[in-house]
Design a protein around this motif. Structure first.
Motif, PDB file in Angstrom:
ATOM      1  N   GLU A 284      26.368  -8.712 -92.297  1.00 18.98           N
ATOM      2  CA  GLU A 284      25.220  -7.871 -91.964  1.00 18.98           C
ATOM      3  C   GLU A 284      24.712  -7.095 -93.177  1.00 18.98           C
TER       4      GLU A 284
ATOM      5  N   ARG B  42      22.567  -9.245 -95.267  1.00 24.10           N
ATOM      6  CA  ARG B  42      21.247  -9.466 -94.650  1.00 24.10           C
ATOM      7  C   ARG B  42      20.348  -8.247 -94.840  1.00 24.10           C
TER       8      ARG B  42
ATOM      9  N   TRP C  70      20.350 -19.592 -98.043  1.00 25.23           N
ATOM     10  CA  TRP C  70      21.702 -19.472 -97.487  1.00 25.23           C
ATOM     11  C   TRP C  70      22.624 -18.877 -98.552  1.00 25.23           C
TER      12      TRP C  70
ATOM     13  N   ARG D  67      25.565 -17.966 -87.600  1.00 27.33           N
ATOM     14  CA  ARG D  67      26.461 -18.250 -86.477  1.00 27.33           C
ATOM     15  C   ARG D  67      25.808 -18.020 -85.121  1.00 27.33           C
ATOM     16  N   HIS D  68      24.607 -17.474 -85.122  1.00 27.48           N
ATOM     17  CA  HIS D  68      23.957 -17.124 -83.854  1.00 27.48           C
ATOM     18  C   HIS D  68      23.593 -18.385 -83.088  1.00 27.48           C
TER      19      HIS D  68
ATOM     20  N   ASP E 250      21.671 -14.470 -88.885  1.00 29.20           N
ATOM     21  CA  ASP E 250      23.089 -14.790 -88.921  1.00 29.20           C
ATOM     22  C   ASP E 250      23.225 -16.280 -88.588  1.00 29.20           C
TER      23      ASP E 250
ATOM     24  N   ASP F 244      22.832 -15.180 -93.867  1.00 31.27           N
ATOM     25  CA  ASP F 244      24.169 -14.794 -94.299  1.00 31.27           C
ATOM     26  C   ASP F 244      24.922 -14.224 -93.086  1.00 31.27           C
ATOM     27  N   PRO F 245      26.211 -14.525 -92.955  1.00 28.73           N
ATOM     28  CA  PRO F 245      26.974 -13.977 -91.832  1.00 28.73           C
ATOM     29  C   PRO F 245      27.299 -12.494 -91.969  1.00 28.73           C
TER      30      PRO F 245
END
Length: 334
Positions: free
Chosen positions: A189, A192, A161, A207-208, A205, A186-187
């Motif tokens: 992009e 990532r 994370w 938050r998905h 992500d 990681d939020p």
């Protein structure tokens, strides 16, 4: 020359500025380096913002990632010669105290730095000064977290994370260890994408809405063996804890200013999960990273995102905070 430039923080007032100060002299057991490069770390930003560590003096030169050339040695020093290339392992620990370069005594955001001779690690000619500068923290800290605290074994599933300076290098180091799969979380992009390029098998992500189901799928239903938090937030703590499989280990590296807690204590006990804190590295971890880099096993060339002159430290700090161009590590050139 008797004076030098240094970026100093007055901890009592919060004033952070470039100053002209006396060049330090080494004691009998110390070595002085002519600084080549010094890294900027999130810890430095915390200090500049007033989030201080215990035991900091009224004023201190920041910078705990430092590399340079030996310029002067103390009378009792026998292992170092003028001209040797070395980095500084920033943490000195005893059973009762911890002393850190750039925190408890003057660090490397300066033209010269003095450190105990036992804290220096030779880098040899194979490693560039730029890449060597980030080894003392951005690379050795995740290495120690992976090998010592988490005790990651080949083919164990590991998620990371926070793909910043430490998390990015964790991906590369997990690849060396043989972790599988390696999952970057990681939020952002771009972060990532960078993680996948560095060796992550998958990038998610956090938050998905299907995040938990994806972790379950990618680990063949077993859950994670290890979760590494390099960011530090309550939301990550709970998410990472829930993603662990039986006997999974959650390792907290990122510093959070909130109280730590996770829901579902029965899950902690019945599934024999572990929550472990991790801080810094030991000298041997730094030496191991230097060896991997010297042999070409670990490529750090893409880790340096920008270099600023020491005199331009305020702009460097501002761009680090603003995440201009999403940096991995920013250096100051002394």
């Amino acid at each position: 020359m008797t004076s030098m430039t240094a970026a100093r923080l007055a901890t009592s007032t919060g004033l952070f500025e470039i100053q002209n100060v006396a060049i330090p002299e080494p004691t009998a057991s110390e070595v002085r380096l002519r600084v080549a490069y010094a890294g900027i770390c999130l810890t430095d930003i915390h200090f500049i913002r007033g989030e201080l560590a215990a035991g900091m003096p009224d004023a201190v030169t920041l910078g705990h990632e430092v590399v340079g050339t030996v310029d002067r040695v103390g009378d009792a020093v026998t292992d170092w010669q003028i001209g040797d290339r070395a980095l500084v392992h920033p943490v000195e620990e005893s059973r009762t105290s911890t002393r850190v370069l750039g925190v408890h005594y003057d660090g490397g955001w300066a033209q010269y730095v003095v450190a105990p001779d036992q804290s220096l690690v030779a880098i040899g000619p194979e490693i560039s000064m730029k890449t060597a500068a980030i080894i003392p923290d951005a690379v050795s800290t995740p290495w120690a977290a992976i090998t010592e605290t988490a005790q990651v074994q080949p083919t164990q599933s590991v998620a990371v994370w926070g793909i910043g300076g430490l998390g990015f290098h964790a991906i590369k180091l997990l690849r060396i260890i043989g972790a599988a799969p390696i999952i970057a979380i990681d939020p952002v992009e771009a972060a990532r994408d960078r993680a996948v390029a560095a060796g992550a098998d998958f990038a998610l992500d956090p938050r998905h809405e299907d995040f938990a189901a994806e972790i379950h799928r990618l680990t063949d239903g077993a859950g994670l063996d290890v979760a590494l938090d390099f960011f530090g937030s309550p939301a990550i703590h709970q998410q990472a804890f829930d993603a662990l499989g039986r006997k999974g280990r959650l390792v907290l590296v990122g510093v959070s200013d909130t109280t730590f807690s996770v829901v579902s204590a029965p899950n902690l006990v019945r599934n024999a999960k572990k929550v472990l804190g991790h801080y810094g590295s030991e000298r041997r971890h730094v030496e191991e990273i230097v060896k991997l880099a010297r042999l070409g096993r670990l490529d750090l060339s893409e880790s340096i995102s920008a270099v600023y002159d020491l005199a331009d430290v305020h702009r460097a700090v501002e761009n680090f905070i603003a995440k201009v161009d999403n940096p991995i590590r920013i250096l100051l050139k002394a």
